[in-house]
Design a protein around this motif. Structure first.
Motif, PDB file in Angstrom:
ATOM      1  N   LYS A   1       0.822  -1.216   0.000  1.00 48.71           N
ATOM      2  CA  LYS A   1       0.000   0.000   0.000  1.00 48.71           C
ATOM      3  C   LYS A   1       0.855   1.266   0.000  1.00 48.71           C
ATOM      4  O   LYS A   1       0.354   2.349  -0.247  1.00 48.71           O
ATOM      5  N   PHE A   2       2.146   1.137   0.261  1.00 47.12           N
ATOM      6  CA  PHE A   2       3.050   2.282   0.320  1.00 47.12           C
ATOM      7  C   PHE A   2       3.853   2.443  -0.966  1.00 47.12           C
ATOM      8  O   PHE A   2       4.744   3.285  -1.042  1.00 47.12           O
ATOM      9  N   ARG A   3       3.543   1.665  -1.946  1.00 49.30           N
ATOM     10  CA  ARG A   3       4.298   1.662  -3.203  1.00 49.30           C
ATOM     11  C   ARG A   3       4.478   3.071  -3.774  1.00 49.30           C
ATOM     12  O   ARG A   3       5.536   3.429  -4.249  1.00 49.30           O
ATOM     13  N   ASP A   4       3.431   3.873  -3.735  1.00 48.69           N
ATOM     14  CA  ASP A   4       3.479   5.209  -4.336  1.00 48.69           C
ATOM     15  C   ASP A   4       3.712   6.323  -3.318  1.00 48.69           C
ATOM     16  O   ASP A   4       3.537   7.492  -3.641  1.00 48.69           O
ATOM     17  N   ASN A   5       4.081   5.965  -2.098  1.00 45.30           N
ATOM     18  CA  ASN A   5       4.254   7.000  -1.085  1.00 45.30           C
ATOM     19  C   ASN A   5       5.532   6.773  -0.287  1.00 45.30           C
ATOM     20  O   ASN A   5       5.512   6.270   0.836  1.00 45.30           O
ATOM     21  N   GLU A   6       6.631   7.166  -0.873  1.00 39.84           N
ATOM     22  CA  GLU A   6       7.949   6.967  -0.269  1.00 39.84           C
ATOM     23  C   GLU A   6       8.099   7.732   1.044  1.00 39.84           C
ATOM     24  O   GLU A   6       8.709   7.247   1.990  1.00 39.84           O
ATOM     25  N   GLU A   7       7.527   8.937   1.124  1.00 39.87           N
ATOM     26  CA  GLU A   7       7.662   9.756   2.321  1.00 39.87           C
ATOM     27  C   GLU A   7       7.033   9.081   3.544  1.00 39.87           C
ATOM     28  O   GLU A   7       7.639   9.023   4.616  1.00 39.87           O
ATOM     29  N   LEU A   8       5.842   8.518   3.382  1.00 40.36           N
ATOM     30  CA  LEU A   8       5.197   7.824   4.499  1.00 40.36           C
ATOM     31  C   LEU A   8       5.911   6.526   4.843  1.00 40.36           C
ATOM     32  O   LEU A   8       6.045   6.163   6.016  1.00 40.36           O
TER      33      LEU A   8
END
Length: 137
Positions: free
Chosen positions: A21-28
């Motif tokens: 689920k974090f594939r597109d959200n490196e910052e999180l």
């Protein structure tokens, strides 16, 4: 859910289940890794008796929950959309509170002793320089 001691490995195992689920959200994802890397210091006084609930805004509908022991202490961690992390103890045992206070006293004592030692070294250093100079008068 885990049992035993809450540590970075337990958090990482829980994160692996939702990592896609974090594939597109490196910052999180990086913010979670920061939480994972620092969890030992945060729960050091109750690592075998805690429930950690991690909310990650805009990514997870349900929080990541990792538990150890009787879960008598509860830590809520929220990772905001911009990656900012907040920590909040929502339930603490008296044992944890007293251990935290004791650790604070020990830490303060170490800082005070360190400051005294540093000042003493400075004074001794100055004395070594000044004493020979006084002997020349």
């Amino acid at each position: 859910m885990e049992s035993g001691e809450l540590n970075d490995e337990a958090l990482n195992r829980a994160f692996v289940r939702v990592k896609q689920k974090f594939r597109d959200n490196e910052e999180l994802r990086d913010s979670f890794y920061d939480v994972r890397d620092g969890i030992h210091e945060v729960v050091a006084t109750c690592a075998n008796n805690v429930k950690v609930v991690i909310y990650i805004d805009e990514v997870l509908d349900e929080p990541i929950i990792v538990c150890a022991g009787n879960q008598e202490n509860r830590l809520r961690i929220t990772i905001k959309t911009e990656g900012r992390v907040t920590y909040s103890w929502t339930k603490e045992t008296w044992g944890k509170v007293f251990r935290d206070a004791w650790n604070g006293v020990k830490s303060l004592t170490k800082k005070i002793i360190g400051c005294i030692v540093s000042k003493a070294r400075t004074i001794l250093s100055l004395a070594r320089e000044v004493l020979p100079a006084i002997g020349f008068f």
